[in-house]
Scaffold this motif. Structure first.
Motif, PDB file in Angstrom:
ATOM      1  N   UNK A 259       0.835  -1.207   0.000  1.00 17.55           N
ATOM      2  CA  UNK A 259       0.000   0.000   0.000  1.00 17.55           C
ATOM      3  C   UNK A 259       0.867   1.253   0.000  1.00 17.55           C
ATOM      4  N   UNK A 260       1.748   1.322   0.974  1.00 18.93           N
ATOM      5  CA  UNK A 260       2.564   2.536   1.124  1.00 18.93           C
ATOM      6  C   UNK A 260       3.845   2.471   0.295  1.00 18.93           C
ATOM      7  N   UNK A 261       4.225   1.278  -0.164  1.00 23.83           N
ATOM      8  CA  UNK A 261       5.483   1.029  -0.878  1.00 23.83           C
ATOM      9  C   UNK A 261       6.709   1.343  -0.007  1.00 23.83           C
ATOM     10  N   UNK A 262       6.522   1.414   1.298  1.00 23.13           N
ATOM     11  CA  UNK A 262       7.661   1.587   2.192  1.00 23.13           C
ATOM     12  C   UNK A 262       8.252   0.233   2.557  1.00 23.13           C
TER      13      UNK A 262
ATOM     14  N   UNK B 189      10.405 -10.075  11.276  1.00 26.09           N
ATOM     15  CA  UNK B 189       9.062 -10.362  11.774  1.00 26.09           C
ATOM     16  C   UNK B 189       7.950  -9.682  10.989  1.00 26.09           C
ATOM     17  N   UNK B 190       8.193  -8.446  10.598  1.00 24.45           N
ATOM     18  CA  UNK B 190       7.137  -7.695   9.919  1.00 24.45           C
ATOM     19  C   UNK B 190       6.966  -8.225   8.501  1.00 24.45           C
ATOM     20  N   UNK B 191       5.746  -8.649   8.221  1.00 22.77           N
ATOM     21  CA  UNK B 191       5.498  -9.255   6.915  1.00 22.77           C
ATOM     22  C   UNK B 191       5.155  -8.186   5.885  1.00 22.77           C
ATOM     23  N   UNK B 192       5.744  -8.323   4.706  1.00 19.58           N
ATOM     24  CA  UNK B 192       5.440  -7.439   3.588  1.00 19.58           C
ATOM     25  C   UNK B 192       5.475  -8.259   2.313  1.00 19.58           C
ATOM     26  N   UNK B 193       5.353  -7.556   1.181  1.00 21.04           N
ATOM     27  CA  UNK B 193       5.391  -8.269  -0.095  1.00 21.04           C
ATOM     28  C   UNK B 193       6.805  -8.216  -0.658  1.00 21.04           C
ATOM     29  N   UNK B 194       7.273  -9.361  -1.138  1.00 22.25           N
ATOM     30  CA  UNK B 194       8.606  -9.420  -1.735  1.00 22.25           C
ATOM     31  C   UNK B 194       8.548  -8.744  -3.104  1.00 22.25           C
ATOM     32  N   UNK B 195       9.480  -7.799  -3.328  1.00 21.62           N
ATOM     33  CA  UNK B 195       9.492  -7.050  -4.590  1.00 21.62           C
ATOM     34  C   UNK B 195      10.883  -7.037  -5.207  1.00 21.62           C
TER      35      UNK B 195
ATOM     36  N   UNK C 103      -2.467  -6.311 -16.468  1.00 26.70           N
ATOM     37  CA  UNK C 103      -1.738  -7.179 -15.537  1.00 26.70           C
ATOM     38  C   UNK C 103      -0.300  -6.690 -15.402  1.00 26.70           C
ATOM     39  N   UNK C 104       0.316  -6.234 -16.499  1.00 21.99           N
ATOM     40  CA  UNK C 104       1.685  -5.724 -16.429  1.00 21.99           C
ATOM     41  C   UNK C 104       1.738  -4.497 -15.523  1.00 21.99           C
ATOM     42  N   UNK C 105       0.796  -3.586 -15.722  1.00 22.42           N
ATOM     43  CA  UNK C 105       0.806  -2.360 -14.929  1.00 22.42           C
ATOM     44  C   UNK C 105       0.648  -2.678 -13.446  1.00 22.42           C
ATOM     45  N   UNK C 106      -0.223  -3.633 -13.161  1.00 20.76           N
ATOM     46  CA  UNK C 106      -0.427  -4.015 -11.760  1.00 20.76           C
ATOM     47  C   UNK C 106       0.840  -4.639 -11.177  1.00 20.76           C
ATOM     48  N   UNK C 107       1.483  -5.486 -11.970  1.00 17.85           N
ATOM     49  CA  UNK C 107       2.698  -6.165 -11.490  1.00 17.85           C
ATOM     50  C   UNK C 107       3.833  -5.174 -11.245  1.00 17.85           C
ATOM     51  N   UNK C 108       3.872  -4.081 -12.008  1.00 14.03           N
ATOM     52  CA  UNK C 108       4.971  -3.118 -11.918  1.00 14.03           C
ATOM     53  C   UNK C 108       4.591  -1.848 -11.156  1.00 14.03           C
ATOM     54  N   UNK C 109       3.481  -1.883 -10.442  1.00 14.06           N
ATOM     55  CA  UNK C 109       3.008  -0.673  -9.762  1.00 14.06           C
ATOM     56  C   UNK C 109       4.087  -0.104  -8.848  1.00 14.06           C
ATOM     57  N   UNK C 110       4.288   1.198  -8.947  1.00 17.80           N
ATOM     58  CA  UNK C 110       5.247   1.848  -8.060  1.00 17.80           C
ATOM     59  C   UNK C 110       6.691   1.598  -8.430  1.00 17.80           C
TER      60      UNK C 110
END
Lengths: 547, 547
Positions: free
Chosen positions: A382-385, A392-398, A414-421
């Motif tokens: 969400x925040x891209x931080x 411990x803190x879970x986030x999305x692997x990018x 789908x490409x735009x969503x995958x590359x968001x931010x």
């Protein structure tokens, strides 16, 4: 003010050439012409011959109008033809589309249509299946039968009929060894297309470019610690992320490909002992096959063999058994969208001193960015931080870098969503440890939320794997009126072992917080994909629709 | 018709990042933070500390206005500061210009002006010389003194005075470890400037880019056969083609730099034995220094050390003595314009079976293209056609690829000439052998034309080197009324050896056609550049102006 360092110092053919893995093979053919490029059954083929045949095949394809913008699809096992198409198809400027040989006809037909397949090369092991797929597809490609002369006599399946209008060898023989390659014009040019095995909706077509495939040639060598003339056994399907780009990588060091139609223990041990295999790759199931082979199928070998594994962290028992058997296990992680491995568990000598359980914990972490990946991060989508590096803190692997796909074919949304931010979103959840190593905690859809608490299904599976009677397992969410969801464990026992559901739960309670332990235990074979990934969506459905 | 593989699949920050060697160091600092990045005297510095100091230095430079388009010049030995500037200067977006410490003040002044030097970092070993250069130069850079705390006590020269307004350590300490690098914006951005030691006219400024320096990181590893954590001894000056890019390369594998202010036998043997050096590079003179060291300075070591040599083919006696001493010699070839080595004598196992003389002949060939070089050719510079691969027809050695310079700074005419016809013209003459290996025959100006016959000075030198009393030699053309030119040999004897001119000529006649043998023999020390290249232009002048 003009910058003298950027004035009159432009690109020209002398100082700028597009990066491409095709230059790796050209160099190998020049430098190591007599070295064995491939072994398949009784076949031995040198780099000179390999390169000449690739040019012939490219020439024959070009004569059929194949070039920039066209797709050549292949339904092939890990055979010489599969190695040849990896080089020959890009030489024409076309894109290689390797079909997953375990898919059903409907999905194959979807892919052939979506990719707009112009030529389809089919191994006779799969001709019936492909005939069905072609009957459902709209495209009418030129179909070429590949009749492998080294089809093993003890094959578990018979060869199917010829379904095409051309024979591979005859087709190739019609091409010229003097073919001059036409690609890439730009290193951003597409080289291959790999469909995700998406668990929902239609598969997405991941497009790779020459630049990334060339860089993977260097990165794989460094991550795998390959020296000159490695011997590589093809246990990983080449239809899976183009075999993690190893069909191109090996040329950099003049390595030898050892083909393998079926992943069976005896054939693997024979290859390792007879050809002195130095490296192989595969999902954990391949390690199980090696470890659990009957003694009669095992062979002694004196050298160390490096085994690159991915898809799931290797359990402690597997690691120790692999070490005893003479294998060094390297844990990798990546996705179809990252050319295969893009993260490596860079092992530190100091960790050798840890006790086995601690070593396994270190080995279970996915690790750090691959040499050719520019950045790896765990972020709040969400925040891209970035999340704190607290383990411990879970986030999305990018991911970010030159071994991330160009995008999804004909799917800009789908490409735009995958590359968001400005980052590739893997969809995998993980944590960042204080030492900069990432560890997967779960795919978002694999998180079980029970009574408001997140449960990582991987954590529960890790606990289950510690039980000596358990061969394979998977934990998914089961809908529950009271708790929302509860963990449901599917357990496959080792041959001859016996265990009750209560014993399984008691075992978990000795290792996990009570709320994380399975409420339901189902004893059954655990369904896996062709690449050894457990098909959780099947189990999720089963858990949802009643057991 | 639009090509779906090039539609909606564009570059974005997630899938495209400029190639740069700076990412190699960032990865090393992340993955190997506690590993020793450098050793210098009593100093040990980890990758964490190395990276932090580079960022501090970059920050301090940026505070002085250094950035894109500016030049930071350095007059440094192979010290920690020299390693730091290789990373810190490019981090700001500026270009690193490493001065050859053996040049005279006039040439240094020319370079400082031509490069438009903004900051100059000077080791106190060279402060007097640089003061003279600055007195002649028009530019008025910020001058920073580097006072090496590990300046050896047994140094053959005393430290000079401080000549700057800032001290290196104090300057660096003023920067911030949190500096975020500003470059490259594009991988084509310039990273460094290296002046050729042109024998005629003003030196030319060769410009490298981030892309090439990053790729050399992979190519050096592959060509040198480096495994994880190599230990690299700095016998090659880093002012020479940025030390063949090894200051950046080592980070890829988390290697250890062993600094070395002066190339002396004892220090080399101590480093090899004490730090288990795995690799070093240098001209043949470094091999001679190792081989001819007094026994008291030699040390035993049990591991094999890889020695990369260039500048001249290693003579047979040197190869066998190096092998006896525990060194494996790799023969490389390249130019300032090709980031250092761009050709490697890829050694084949079969050649180990040859007799020593035949082995030496194979080792003397420069070889095949470096892994990251896209093409290497021997061509007629007039027609631009490749010469036949017969090992006899002489042409000009030409290069094409991503490790060829951007061009010469502020010299579009020289750049255009160097890149004529889409190839980089090396100015070196050579042949292409039937197996695709090139061999230098001579630089065009080193060809001696006698009675209409071409004589390769290298061939005559090879014959001279076969004489056991000859330590070093060079053959140049001497003007001759009758023959046009005749070969003139300058010969340096081994200590204690004695030889007459007639004996030298008789020795050559036993090996060469009569017309190729020297007509004149001069016994004297052979002048060499700081990098061990024989300065033939001095001898050519001597032969021309009277002996």
């Amino acid at each position: 003010m003009s910058n003298p360092f950027e004035t009159d110092l432009d690109r020209n053919p002398a100082n700028y050439q597009p990066l491409s893995p095709l230059t790796h093979l050209e160099r190998a053919a020049l430098v190591f012409p007599d070295h064995t490029a491939m072994i398949h059954g009784t076949l031995r083929r040198s780099y000179r011959a390999f390169f000449a045949r690739c040019k012939q095949l490219a020439s024959a394809l070009a004569d059929e109008g194949i070039g920039r913008g066209s797709t050549v699809s292949v339904m092939l096992s890990n055979t010489p033809a599969m190695l040849e198409v990896h080089h020959a198809v890009p030489m024409t400027g076309a894109v290689l589309h390797a079909l997953n040989t375990r898919l059903d006809a409907t999905i194959l037909a979807f892919q052939l249509d979506h990719a707009d397949c112009k030529v389809l090369i089919v191994d006779r092991e799969f001709s019936e299946l492909v005939r069905n797929a072609l009957a459902q597809a709209k495209v009418k490609p030129l179909v070429i039968d590949y009749d492998d002369p080294d089809f093993p006599e003890d094959a578990p399946f018979a060869k199917g009929p010829c379904i095409g209008t051309r024979d591979y060898e005859e087709f190739l023989a019609g091409g010229s060894e003097d073919f001059e390659r036409r690609a890439p014009v730009d290193e951003w040019d597409s080289i291959s297309l790999n469909y995700t095995s998406g668990t929902t909706g239609n598969p997405k077509g991941v497009v790779y470019h020459h630049r990334g495939a060339a860089l993977m040639g260097y990165a794989n060598i460094i991550a795998s610690g390959m020296a000159r003339h490695p011997v590589y056994l093809w246990t990983l399907p080449m239809f899976h992320c183009n075999g993690w780009c190893f069909p191109w990588t090996l040329a950099v060091l003049g390595g030898t490909h050892v083909c393998l139609r079926w992943v069976r223990a005896k054939a693997m041990y024979d290859a390792i002992a007879d050809h002195r295999v130095t490296h192989l790759c595969g999902a954990p199931i391949v390690m199980s096959t090696l470890i659990n082979a009957p003694d009669a199928e095992k062979r002694d070998f004196s050298h160390t063999v490096s085994f690159n594994t991915a898809a799931a962290p290797p359990p402690e028992s597997v690691l120790s058994q692999m070490a005893d058997a003479g294998f060094e296990v390297v844990h990798l992680y990546g996705l179809t969208e990252t050319y295969g491995p893009a993260v490596v568990n860079e092992w530190k000598a100091a960790w050798d001193e840890l006790d086995p359980a601690a070593r396994t914990r270190m080995k279970a972490r996915q690790g750090v960015r691959y040499p050719a990946l520019e950045d790896l991060s765990v972020r709040d989508p969400e925040t891209m931080q970035p999340v704190p590096s607290d383990g411990e803190t879970i986030g999305e692997v990018m991911f970010r870098g030159n071994i991330v796909m160009k995008g999804y074919l004909k799917n800009p949304d789908a490409s735009a969503e995958a590359f968001a931010g400005g980052w590739f979103h893997s969809g995998d959840l993980g944590v960042m440890h204080p030492d900069g190593y990432i560890q997967l905690k779960d795919r978002s859809k694999d998180i079980i939320i029970s009574g408001g608490e997140n449960i990582s299904s991987i954590e529960v599976e890790d606990a289950l794997y510690k039980h000596p009677a358990i061969q394979s397992c998977a934990v998914v969410a089961r809908p529950d009126e009271k708790w929302g969801e509860t963990p449901c464990a599917f357990v496959e026992l080792k041959p001859g072992a016996a265990l009750s559901a209560d014993e399984v739960i008691a075992h978990c309670r000795s290792l996990l917080a009570r709320f994380k332990c399975p409420r339901t235990v189902v004893f059954q074979a655990v369904p896996k994909t062709s690449t050894g990934k457990i098909q959780k969506y099947i189990l999720r459905q089963q858990a949802r629709e009643g057991l």
